[in-house]
Design a protein around this motif. Structure first.
Motif, PDB file in Angstrom:
ATOM      1  N   LEU A  22       0.823  -1.210   0.000  1.00 43.65           N
ATOM      2  CA  LEU A  22       0.000   0.000   0.000  1.00 43.65           C
ATOM      3  C   LEU A  22       0.857   1.260   0.000  1.00 43.65           C
ATOM      4  CD1 LEU A  22      -2.885  -0.943   2.465  1.00 43.65           C
ATOM      5  CD2 LEU A  22      -2.963  -0.865  -0.035  1.00 43.65           C
ATOM      6  N   ALA A  23       1.986   1.224   0.691  1.00 43.05           N
ATOM      7  CA  ALA A  23       2.877   2.384   0.674  1.00 43.05           C
ATOM      8  C   ALA A  23       3.369   2.662  -0.747  1.00 43.05           C
ATOM      9  CB  ALA A  23       4.057   2.152   1.618  1.00 43.05           C
ATOM     10  N   LEU A  24       3.717   1.618  -1.461  1.00 46.46           N
ATOM     11  CA  LEU A  24       4.156   1.789  -2.855  1.00 46.46           C
ATOM     12  C   LEU A  24       3.023   2.309  -3.726  1.00 46.46           C
ATOM     13  CD1 LEU A  24       6.322  -1.437  -3.270  1.00 46.46           C
ATOM     14  CD2 LEU A  24       7.152   0.931  -3.211  1.00 46.46           C
ATOM     15  N   ALA A  25       1.772   2.045  -3.316  1.00 45.64           N
ATOM     16  CA  ALA A  25       0.612   2.517  -4.074  1.00 45.64           C
ATOM     17  C   ALA A  25       0.167   3.916  -3.634  1.00 45.64           C
ATOM     18  CB  ALA A  25      -0.544   1.533  -3.913  1.00 45.64           C
ATOM     19  N   GLY A  26       0.894   4.529  -2.686  1.00 44.21           N
ATOM     20  CA  GLY A  26       0.603   5.900  -2.323  1.00 44.21           C
ATOM     21  C   GLY A  26      -0.134   6.114  -1.018  1.00 44.21           C
ATOM     22  N   HIS A  27      -0.297   5.056  -0.216  1.00 45.00           N
ATOM     23  CA  HIS A  27      -0.990   5.196   1.058  1.00 45.00           C
ATOM     24  C   HIS A  27      -0.031   5.632   2.161  1.00 45.00           C
ATOM     25  CE1 HIS A  27      -4.758   2.677   0.162  1.00 45.00           C
ATOM     26  NE2 HIS A  27      -4.065   2.680  -0.960  1.00 45.00           N
TER      27      HIS A  27
END
Length: 242
Positions: A22-27
Motif C-alpha cells: 500500500l505504501a508503494l501505491a501511495g498510502h
C-alpha cells in the motif's frame, strides 16, 4: 489527498506485506503491532523509503482504549480512508476435546472482538469512499477438523460480520469486504506448533503449494482501491483452490 490506512498486525506476515504494497501505491500507513519492535521498525523504514508517511503503534486490539489510541495516531496522518483488520492468532493444533479454554478465549478476543472494535472506530471516522477489509480464512468453510475448529468458527463469524457491516455502512458509501487466505507461508504456523505446516500441506492444495503473503496483500490492495468501487459484502478466497 493521499489515502490513510490503518493495518492491524502490521509488523509481520500478511500485514507487513500489505503495508509495504500500500505504501508503494501511495498510502500513508498507521499500523499496530504487539511486541516485535525490530520487525515494526523494518516495516516503517520500508514505508518511508517508498516516500510515504508511517506510524507504528504498539497496541493490543482487544483493548478498546488501545484501539482508540491507534486510530488517534492515524488521524495525525490525515482523514482515515481504509482499515485492514489483520491481527490474528491461532492456538496449538490438536483435537477439539483438548482445546484449552484460555486458547479459545484468546482466539475469539483477537480474531473477532479486536476486529469489531477496530471496525467500530473506522465506521465512526470514515467518510464516503472509505473501505474496510477483514482478513478471514478459508478455514471458515473448511472447518479445520483435528486442527482448530474454534479458529474456523471465529473466521466464519468474521465473514458474517463482513456481510452485515457492509449492508449497514453502504448508505454512507463505505465498503466492507474480506479476504479468505488458505495456507500462507507466515510464522503464524509456529504458534500452532507446526512451523513447517505450509510445506506439509502442499500436497493437499490444488495449486500444489502454499501461498505467499504478498499474494494476499494484492487482493487486499484491490479491495481498498477504486477498481473495487462496486464491491462490498464480498469474501474473496485466496487459497490456491482449497
Amino acid at each position: 489527498m493521499n489515502p490513510v490506512t490503518v493495518i492491524t498486525g502490521g509488523s509481520r506476515g500478511i500485514g507487513a506485506a500489505t503495508a509495504r504494497r500500500l505504501a508503494l501505491a501511495g498510502h500513508d500507513i498507521a499500523f499496530a503491532y504487539r511486541r516485535d519492535h525490530d520487525a515494526a521498525a523494518a516495516v516503517l523504514a520500508d514505508i518511508e523509503a517508498a516516500g510515504r508517511r508511517g506510524v507504528a503503534v504498539p497496541a493490543d486490539t482487544t483493548d478498546a482504549d488501545a484501539v482508540t489510541a491507534l486510530f488517534d495516531a492515524a488521524a495525525a496522518l490525515g482523514e482515515l480512508t481504509g482499515l485492514v483488520n489483520n491481527a490474528g492468532v491461532t492456538s496449538p493444533i490438536g483435537p477439539f476435546v483438548d482445546l484449552d479454554p484460555a486458547d479459545l478465549r484468546r482466539v475469539v478476543d483477537v480474531n473477532l472482538i479486536g476486529y469489531v472494535l477496530c471496525a467500530q472506530q473506522a465506521a465512526r471516522r470514515m467518510g464516503p469512499g472509505g473501505a474496510v477489509v477483514n482478513v478471514s480464512s478459508a478455514a471458515a468453510t473448511l472447518g479445520s477438523p483435528n486442527e482448530y475448529i474454534h479458529y474456523a468458527a471465529v473466521k466464519a463469524a468474521t465473514d458474517t460480520f463482513t456481510v452485515g457491516l457492509a449492508k449497514e455502512l453502504a448508505p454512507r458509501r463505505i465498503r466492507v469486504n474480506a479476504v479468505a487466505p488458505g495456507i500462507i507461508r507466515t510464522d503464524i504456523h509456529t504458534i500452532s506448533g507446526v512451523p513447517d505446516r505450509a510445506d506439509r500441506a502442499a500436497g493437499r492444495i490444488p495449486l500444489g503449494r502454499a501461498g505467499e503473503p504478498d499474494e494476499v496483500a494484492a487482493a487486499i490492495a484491490w479491495l481498498l482501491g477504486p477498481d473495487a468501487s462496486y464491491t462490498t459484502g464480498t469474501v474473496i478466497r485466496v487459497s490456491g483452490g482449497l
